[in-house]
Enzyme design. Structure first.
Site, short mmCIF file in Angstrom:
data_model
loop_
_atom_site.label_atom_id
_atom_site.label_comp_id
_atom_site.label_asym_id
_atom_site.label_seq_id
_atom_site.Cartn_x
_atom_site.Cartn_y
_atom_site.Cartn_z
N HIS A 4 61.49 37.00 14.24
CA HIS A 4 62.21 36.67 15.47
C HIS A 4 62.25 35.15 15.72
CE1 HIS A 4 61.01 40.90 17.15
NE2 HIS A 4 62.05 40.96 16.34
N HIS A 53 61.97 42.15 21.52
CA HIS A 53 62.72 42.06 20.26
C HIS A 53 64.05 41.40 20.59
CE1 HIS A 53 60.15 44.92 17.81
NE2 HIS A 53 59.62 44.96 19.03
#
Length: 601
Positions: free
Chosen positions: A531, A579
């Site tokens: 990420h 996320h």
């Protein structure tokens, strides 16, 4: 999508208003929305290729991870990380139409209200929760579960917080692995309540996660299937795959640099495509800063080493890299419990699962990990421990550093660490034993103090850039200490009923390790949660044309260049506790709106 030997030549002969670099998660959102205007001609350059619909490694939810390491992956890796024992980490990134959303694990969640409001406090007007919620909803088409599923799988949601007519179909899984039934009660026994409004601005607590899966077809949803495929026949939208962008063509007029087009390579030949209005860079947190530097935008010291002419000085390009850090503890479970590992070692079980999926859209090939919890720092670390953490901070001198430091304040209530629990061995370093079955507790640090960089390689500027997250270095030692505290809380989760009755004992790290050994284990087992953000960050109040902070302004315009924007995860100034997928879609939606607004549309 253009095909054939003359595809690139035909592409360059078109009169484009907008050129989008990158047909990934955000890029296809921008292209689809801009091309809704029939008077605008939009072109997209994508380095990868379209993924056939019948590619199980991508389309089948329960085969998550199988696309990583294939031709649909850039297969990047970091430099040797000093505080990880010199290890290099794999950094998968999507190299295909649809981008990294074609490779991810399909989790669909949102950050807290304060995560986005922090962007606005930095001076990024219009990027707070109240403004962004519209774009989250605009991107999604939420399919509600039935009452039986809600009760059986402890599913909660706020109907008003979800979109019902967007391109991306999102849902709750219809089936879950065995331990999911114990997750919520276990967390409740530790004082962690089930969050019934987890998509509505507060993401702390436990919940059953949503996923980017179409429940009617039991297939992955990503930008190629949701945004591009339904509109690919538009006459004013042209996508060229297999196009490796070399740089943005900048020309100077009356003392001002203007983006005129894009230089790219296709089948070994070089071409230039032109844009009459704007070039939109949506190549992601790794490629976007590299392309800016190849175009002469960045730190002169870095560009000169690579032999690139400096056109626009901005030392922030490629800096401020922030990533989620993950470790995975492994537990021994009853060997009769079915896991995904069974399908990986037993061809007969795999064939049976494939047949069930094909004929009924049920079974192991539909399963995803959805037992989640986000825990604030105050729950993980005692007050005295937080004082120790803050002692590692240097005095924050700018708004960004102050915002990062504020995440250690006692009043901070964001989800500092994410936990996900599921059956199967998720840690490649685990010393597995034949006949044993395992379950994994992932702990993922959400608010990193480790800050790194991504820059062009002076020895090979057009090859993979130099990725240096600098995990656990300098103020990043705070992250390592938080991971230690998080591991202690993770152990409490598995020692609480009813999960205590499901697992036998921890096998990795071995039972009985001391504090020093825990530290060594974290150093040897930390990896990325894939990420990365902030390498082309919004500058906010301290932007000052890139001199005081950031690469783009709050309208996503690159400082010092007219007609060039960045629209992808790299523009996020601060990491979020979530996320990234849903937020990147929202960034794409807002970016398209901003472009049209500024064009007077």
């Amino acid at each position: 999508m253009a095909k054939g030997d003359d595809a690139a030549k035909a592409f360059t002969e078109k009169q484009f208003d907008y050129l989008v670099i990158g047909g990934g998660t955000a890029g296809l959102v921008v292209a689809a929305r801009l091309s809704e205007r029939q008077d605008l001609n939009v072109g997209v350059l994508e380095a990868g290729h379209a993924i056939p619909d019948d590619t199980p490694a991508v389309s089948v939810p329960g085969r998550w991870g199988e696309g990583i390491g294939t031709g649909y992956d850039w297969q990047f890796e970091t430099t040797s990380q000093k505080q990880l024992g010199g290890r290099k980490l794999a950094w998968p990134r999507g190299k295909a139409l649809g981008g990294s959303a074609a490779l991810n694990f399909m989790i669909w969640n949102r950050p807290s209200r304060d995560d986005l409001d922090a962007w606005e406090r930095l001076g990024c007007k219009g990027w707070g929760w109240n403004d962004m919620l519209h774009y989250y909803k605009k991107s999604e088409m939420f399919v509600e579960p039935n009452d039986k599923a809600k009760l059986e799988h402890t599913i909660h949601y706020d109907r008003e917080a979800h979109g019902t007519s967007g391109p991306v179909t999102v849902s709750f899984n219809k089936e879950h692995s065995v331990p999911h039934q114990y997750w919520h009660k276990t967390l409740e026994n530790l004082g962690v309540a089930t969050n019934k409004m987890h998509m509505s601005g507060s993401n702390t607590g436990a919940w059953t996660s949503m996923v980017a899966v179409n429940p009617q077809t039991a297939t992955r949803e990503y930008s190629a299937t949701s945004y591009y495929k339904p509109v690919r026949d538009r006459k004013n939208l042209t996508v060229l795959t297999g196009a490796i962008v070399r740089d943005v063509v900048l020309e100077k007029s009356e003392g001002e640099w203007i983006a005129q087009g894009v230089r790219f390579e296709h089948d070994g030949s070089e071409y230039i495509a032109h844009a009459s209005k704007e070039v939109v860079l949506s190549a992601g947190s790794i490629k976007s800063p590299q392309i800016l530097e190849l175009s002469g935008i960045g730190n002169p010291a870095i560009l000169e080493k690579a032999g690139a002419q400096t056109k626009v000085v901005n030392k922030n390009v490629g800096e401020n890299l922030q990533d989620h850090l993950m470790t995975a503890t492994i537990y021994d479970i009853d060997p009769s419990v079915p896991t995904l590992d069974d399908l990986r070692v037993d061809p007969k079980l795999a064939a049976a699962a494939d047949e069930e999926y094909k004929t009924r859209l049920t079974g192991p090939r539909t399963l995803l990990s959805c037992s989640m919890a986000y825990i604030p720092l105050s729950t993980l670390v005692p007050e005295a421990g937080i004082s120790t953490l803050t002692s590692h901070l240097s005095t924050p001198t700018d708004l960004l550093s102050k915002a990062i430091a504020s995440r250690l304040e006692p009043s901070a209530n964001g989800g500092h660490v994410e936990y996900i629990f599921d059956v199967g061995n998720w840690n490649p370093f685990t010393p597995v034993q034949p006949g044993k079955k395992y379950a994994t507790l992932l702990q993922i640090l959400q608010y990193p103090f480790s800050r790194g960089s991504i820059h062009i390689n002076p020895a090979a500027p057009h090859e993979a850039p130099i990725i240096d997250p600098r995990y656990y270095e300098d103020e990043g030692q705070i992250d390592r200490e938080v991971q230690l505290h998080a591991a202690e809380f993770g152990q409490k989760i598995l020692e609480a009923e009813p999960l205590k009755s499901f697992v036998k004992e921890r096998v990795w790290p071995p039972k009985g390790v001391n504090n020093r050994e825990w530290n060594e284990w974290i150093v040897g087992n930390t990896t990325t949660d894939w990420h990365p953000v902030a390498t082309c960050a919004m500058g906010g109040k301290e932007g000052k044309e890139g001199g005081g902070g950031g690469v783009v302004d709050e309208r996503l315009r690159v400082y010092g260049v007219k007609g060039l924007r960045v629209v992808d995860a790299s523009i996020m100034p601060l990491q979020i506790s979530a996320h990234l997928q849903a937020t990147v879609y929202a960034i794409g939606e807002k970016g398209a709106d901003v472009i049209l607004e500024d064009a007077g549309a």
